[in-house]
Motif scaffolding. Sequence first.
Motif, PDB file in Angstrom:
ATOM      1  N   MET A   1     -26.703 169.410  -6.952  1.00 52.12           N
ATOM      2  CA  MET A   1     -25.971 168.033  -6.888  1.00 52.12           C
ATOM      3  C   MET A   1     -27.292 166.890  -6.852  1.00 52.12           C
ATOM      4  SD  MET A   1     -23.208 166.375  -4.028  1.00 52.12           S
ATOM      5  CE  MET A   1     -21.893 167.017  -5.189  1.00 52.12           C
ATOM      6  N   ALA A   2     -27.001 165.946  -7.715  1.00 49.19           N
ATOM      7  CA  ALA A   2     -28.218 164.832  -7.689  1.00 49.19           C
ATOM      8  C   ALA A   2     -27.762 163.508  -6.764  1.00 49.19           C
ATOM      9  CB  ALA A   2     -28.361 164.464  -9.124  1.00 49.19           C
ATOM     10  N   GLU A  20     -21.104 163.316  -0.197  1.00 49.80           N
ATOM     11  CA  GLU A  20     -21.936 162.424  -0.185  1.00 49.80           C
ATOM     12  C   GLU A  20     -22.209 161.263   0.938  1.00 49.80           C
ATOM     13  OE1 GLU A  20     -22.232 161.997  -5.108  1.00 49.80           O
ATOM     14  OE2 GLU A  20     -20.601 160.938  -3.971  1.00 49.80           O
ATOM     15  N   ILE A  21     -23.088 160.830   1.214  1.00 46.76           N
ATOM     16  CA  ILE A  21     -23.514 159.792   2.125  1.00 46.76           C
ATOM     17  C   ILE A  21     -24.153 158.732   1.360  1.00 46.76           C
ATOM     18  CG2 ILE A  21     -25.578 160.814   3.076  1.00 46.76           C
ATOM     19  CD1 ILE A  21     -24.795 159.828   5.858  1.00 46.76           C
ATOM     20  N   VAL A  22     -24.201 157.506   1.844  1.00 47.47           N
ATOM     21  CA  VAL A  22     -24.824 156.146   1.371  1.00 47.47           C
ATOM     22  C   VAL A  22     -26.104 156.095   2.419  1.00 47.47           C
ATOM     23  CG1 VAL A  22     -24.611 153.916   0.824  1.00 47.47           C
ATOM     24  CG2 VAL A  22     -22.959 155.387   0.262  1.00 47.47           C
ATOM     25  N   PRO A  34     -26.642 163.487  -1.638  1.00 47.34           N
ATOM     26  CA  PRO A  34     -25.514 164.803  -1.413  1.00 47.34           C
ATOM     27  C   PRO A  34     -25.849 165.170  -0.087  1.00 47.34           C
ATOM     28  CG  PRO A  34     -27.402 165.319  -2.821  1.00 47.34           C
ATOM     29  CD  PRO A  34     -27.565 163.828  -2.582  1.00 47.34           C
ATOM     30  N   LEU A  35     -24.629 165.454   0.831  1.00 49.52           N
ATOM     31  CA  LEU A  35     -24.759 166.006   2.113  1.00 49.52           C
ATOM     32  C   LEU A  35     -25.376 167.756   2.142  1.00 49.52           C
ATOM     33  CD1 LEU A  35     -21.031 165.119   3.460  1.00 49.52           C
ATOM     34  CD2 LEU A  35     -23.243 164.039   4.049  1.00 49.52           C
ATOM     35  N   VAL A  78     -33.644 167.192  -2.453  1.00 52.88           N
ATOM     36  CA  VAL A  78     -32.448 167.996  -3.536  1.00 52.88           C
ATOM     37  C   VAL A  78     -32.983 169.144  -3.776  1.00 52.88           C
ATOM     38  CG1 VAL A  78     -31.452 167.443  -5.640  1.00 52.88           C
ATOM     39  CG2 VAL A  78     -31.343 165.805  -3.938  1.00 52.88           C
ATOM     40  N   HIS A  79     -34.380 169.115  -4.461  1.00 50.70           N
ATOM     41  CA  HIS A  79     -35.021 170.407  -4.619  1.00 50.70           C
ATOM     42  C   HIS A  79     -34.884 171.461  -3.778  1.00 50.70           C
ATOM     43  CE1 HIS A  79     -37.481 173.361  -6.937  1.00 50.70           C
ATOM     44  NE2 HIS A  79     -38.072 173.601  -6.079  1.00 50.70           N
ATOM     45  N   TYR A  80     -34.925 171.344  -2.863  1.00 50.36           N
ATOM     46  CA  TYR A  80     -34.787 172.347  -1.590  1.00 50.36           C
ATOM     47  C   TYR A  80     -33.435 172.498  -0.880  1.00 50.36           C
ATOM     48  CZ  TYR A  80     -39.493 173.588  -2.018  1.00 50.36           C
ATOM     49  OH  TYR A  80     -40.749 174.075  -2.718  1.00 50.36           O
TER      50      TYR A  80
END
Length: 192
Positions: A1-2, A20-22, A34-35, A78-80
């Motif tokens: 998820m991006a 998701e969170i802002v 992404p959470l 996000v990669h991890y």
Amino acid sequence: MAWRRLSTKGDYSQVNSAQEIVLQTNDDVEFVFPLSAIPLSKLLNDLLQEVSAEDAQTTVPLANVDATTFESVAEYLVHYIEPNRPAVLEKPLKAALPEMLPDWDKQYVYTKLFKDGEEKAHELLFKTLMAANFLGIEPLRDLCCAAIANMLRSKTPEQIMEVFGVTEPFTPEEERAVEAQYPWLKEAQEST
């Protein structure tokens, strides 16, 4: 998820609050994040534990992080996302950092954090270090510290001054001011 920048500030209609969170940076840019990428950040993880379901659409301010720096941090987080795990770096470094890093981390450090691999273009590295420290992302903080240590490894004081753009050594007054502000520096110097 991006992750993504919020196209219209305050328009949360395209945010899936279940996933998701802002996050809002200190220069007022909002990101949908992404959470699933939150677990490596102690600060964000702790904040999410405190947010109730009805507050899930809350924007979380990142007071010490600007948008450009957050983009760098977001890429790492996000990669991890599970099952990917960041490498644990051996301390102290026993070899040159590029030899110790997985390919993705090496690319991230030497093309993203050091702009195009140039040691003198290290501003994003230091900003990312500060953001990782603020957000409690220990593996990213350790990676940034290792990159800085590797950058300074085997350099003379003159070469270090050049890397940091220092043109003149400290005056005795400046040295005393630094020693007063950071007494541990003098202790470290005396122990070597």
